[in-house]
Design a protein around this motif. Structure first.
Motif, PDB file in Angstrom:
ATOM      1  N   UNK A  41       1.002  -1.225  -0.449  1.00 20.36           N
ATOM      2  CA  UNK A  41      -0.172   0.307   0.101  1.00 20.36           C
ATOM      3  C   UNK A  41       0.867   1.355   0.364  1.00 20.36           C
ATOM      4  N   UNK A  42       2.184   1.351   0.602  1.00 25.80           N
ATOM      5  CA  UNK A  42       2.630   2.858   0.817  1.00 25.80           C
ATOM      6  C   UNK A  42       3.376   2.629  -0.485  1.00 25.80           C
ATOM      7  N   UNK A  43       3.512   1.198  -1.057  1.00 26.90           N
ATOM      8  CA  UNK A  43       4.064   2.184  -3.194  1.00 26.90           C
ATOM      9  C   UNK A  43       3.503   2.239  -3.867  1.00 26.90           C
ATOM     10  N   UNK A  44       1.862   2.224  -3.151  1.00 28.50           N
ATOM     11  CA  UNK A  44       0.816   2.903  -4.448  1.00 28.50           C
ATOM     12  C   UNK A  44       0.312   4.194  -4.149  1.00 28.50           C
ATOM     13  N   UNK A  52      -1.474   2.829   6.621  1.00 28.14           N
ATOM     14  CA  UNK A  52      -1.522   2.504   8.041  1.00 28.14           C
ATOM     15  C   UNK A  52      -2.780   2.565   7.839  1.00 28.14           C
ATOM     16  N   UNK A  53      -3.656   3.384   6.903  1.00 29.57           N
ATOM     17  CA  UNK A  53      -4.665   3.440   7.718  1.00 29.57           C
ATOM     18  C   UNK A  53      -6.037   2.693   6.891  1.00 29.57           C
ATOM     19  N   UNK A  54      -5.163   2.738   5.682  1.00 23.08           N
ATOM     20  CA  UNK A  54      -5.730   1.660   4.585  1.00 23.08           C
ATOM     21  C   UNK A  54      -5.691  -0.112   4.968  1.00 23.08           C
ATOM     22  N   UNK A  55      -4.912  -0.196   5.097  1.00 22.88           N
ATOM     23  CA  UNK A  55      -4.414  -1.649   6.221  1.00 22.88           C
ATOM     24  C   UNK A  55      -4.983  -1.940   7.114  1.00 22.88           C
ATOM     25  N   UNK A  56      -5.287  -1.242   7.916  1.00 20.78           N
ATOM     26  CA  UNK A  56      -6.423  -1.085   8.896  1.00 20.78           C
ATOM     27  C   UNK A  56      -7.769  -1.083   9.132  1.00 20.78           C
ATOM     28  N   UNK A  57      -7.860  -0.823   7.804  1.00 19.84           N
ATOM     29  CA  UNK A  57      -9.424  -0.936   7.506  1.00 19.84           C
ATOM     30  C   UNK A  57      -9.635  -1.859   7.006  1.00 19.84           C
ATOM     31  N   UNK A  58      -9.122  -2.444   6.006  1.00 20.61           N
ATOM     32  CA  UNK A  58      -9.124  -3.545   5.830  1.00 20.61           C
ATOM     33  C   UNK A  58      -9.337  -4.772   7.089  1.00 20.61           C
ATOM     34  N   UNK A  80      -5.837  -7.875  -3.424  1.00 17.12           N
ATOM     35  CA  UNK A  80      -7.408  -7.374  -3.623  1.00 17.12           C
ATOM     36  C   UNK A  80      -8.149  -6.157  -3.212  1.00 17.12           C
ATOM     37  N   UNK A  81      -8.225  -6.565  -1.810  1.00 14.09           N
ATOM     38  CA  UNK A  81      -8.848  -5.548  -0.994  1.00 14.09           C
ATOM     39  C   UNK A  81      -8.076  -4.268  -1.162  1.00 14.09           C
ATOM     40  N   UNK A  82      -7.076  -4.390  -0.538  1.00 16.72           N
ATOM     41  CA  UNK A  82      -6.159  -3.217  -0.863  1.00 16.72           C
ATOM     42  C   UNK A  82      -6.728  -2.479  -1.469  1.00 16.72           C
ATOM     43  N   UNK A  83      -6.000  -3.299  -3.178  1.00 15.09           N
ATOM     44  CA  UNK A  83      -5.958  -2.535  -3.802  1.00 15.09           C
ATOM     45  C   UNK A  83      -7.191  -1.427  -4.398  1.00 15.09           C
ATOM     46  N   UNK A  84      -8.695  -2.540  -3.507  1.00 20.46           N
ATOM     47  CA  UNK A  84     -10.128  -1.765  -3.809  1.00 20.46           C
ATOM     48  C   UNK A  84     -10.016  -0.640  -3.182  1.00 20.46           C
ATOM     49  N   UNK A  85      -9.037  -0.286  -1.646  1.00 29.28           N
ATOM     50  CA  UNK A  85      -8.636   0.499  -0.830  1.00 29.28           C
ATOM     51  C   UNK A  85      -8.565   1.625  -1.631  1.00 29.28           C
ATOM     52  N   UNK A  86      -7.218   1.323  -1.778  1.00 32.60           N
ATOM     53  CA  UNK A  86      -6.674   2.461  -3.044  1.00 32.60           C
ATOM     54  C   UNK A  86      -6.804   3.255  -3.355  1.00 32.60           C
TER      55      UNK A  86
END
Length: 196
Positions: A41-44, A52-58, A80-86
């Motif tokens: 996520x950080x790379x994106x 951190x917020x995105x991964x916690x949300x996942x 895939x879920x992380x990508x959608x949240x990004x």
């Protein structure tokens, strides 16, 4: 999903189980994938806090759904879920930037407007007229408060309670707001900025 496993295959699930198993399985899942998902996520997004917020949300989403549907928690599902949240993060950021840009443009246009001195003068005049409509004691309290005196100082000076001072100020603001309603947006800025 095995209670002792530390890696997850494409057939693993995280679904309705006992509370103890839920917590243990979730902890294993979190420990196994948090760092990988964070790095991805950080790379994106190139923002540590946002990542951190995105991964916690996942993970919160997975935890909340544990009693409703069995969730396929394969590596593919998580990424895939992380990508959608990004993507969702970028949509929100785009919307925020878009509206901020519009607001900034309007603010600059207003600042550069040749009518601004006229509007300020008109508002000052209406404000003064509005003050004259206030009951005498209410006006005295309000004007003192706008000059920087605390409620306690005003109460002592006029030998009234602080509660009464608050009531007079509230009443004055309400009456002035009603009087200046057609200039409401400018009036609020004027009342709370120029007279603080």
């Amino acid at each position: 999903m095995s209670e002792t496993s530390t890696t997850y295959s494409d057939t693993d699930t995280f679904g309705p189980t006992s509370a103890v198993n839920d917590e243990k399985a979730f902890a294993e899942l979190y420990d196994c994938y948090f760092r990988l998902l964070f790095n991805y996520t950080f790379s994106k997004v190139n923002d540590r806090f946002a990542a951190q917020e995105i991964v916690q949300e996942l993970f919160i989403s997975i935890w909340k759904q544990r009693h409703t549907n069995a969730i396929q928690v394969s590596r593919a599902y998580l990424f895939a879920s992380a990508k959608n949240l990004i993507i969702s993060h970028y949509r929100k950021e785009y919307t925020r930037q878009h509206y901020y840009g519009q607001w900034e443009t309007q603010r600059e246009q207003f600042t550069e407007s040749t009518d601004q001195p006229l509007l300020t003068s008109d508002l000052q005049q209406r404000y003064e007229q509005g003050l004259q409509l206030l009951p005498p004691k209410c006006k005295e309290v309000f004007v003192s408060s706008r000059k920087g005196h605390s409620n306690r100082e005003i109460a002592q000076q006029l030998t009234i309670s602080e509660k009464t001072v608050e009531q007079h100020i509230t009443k004055a603001l309400r009456l002035l707001k009603d009087y200046l309603r057609e200039h409401y947006a400018y009036a609020l800025v004027y009342l709370f900025t120029f007279f603080d």
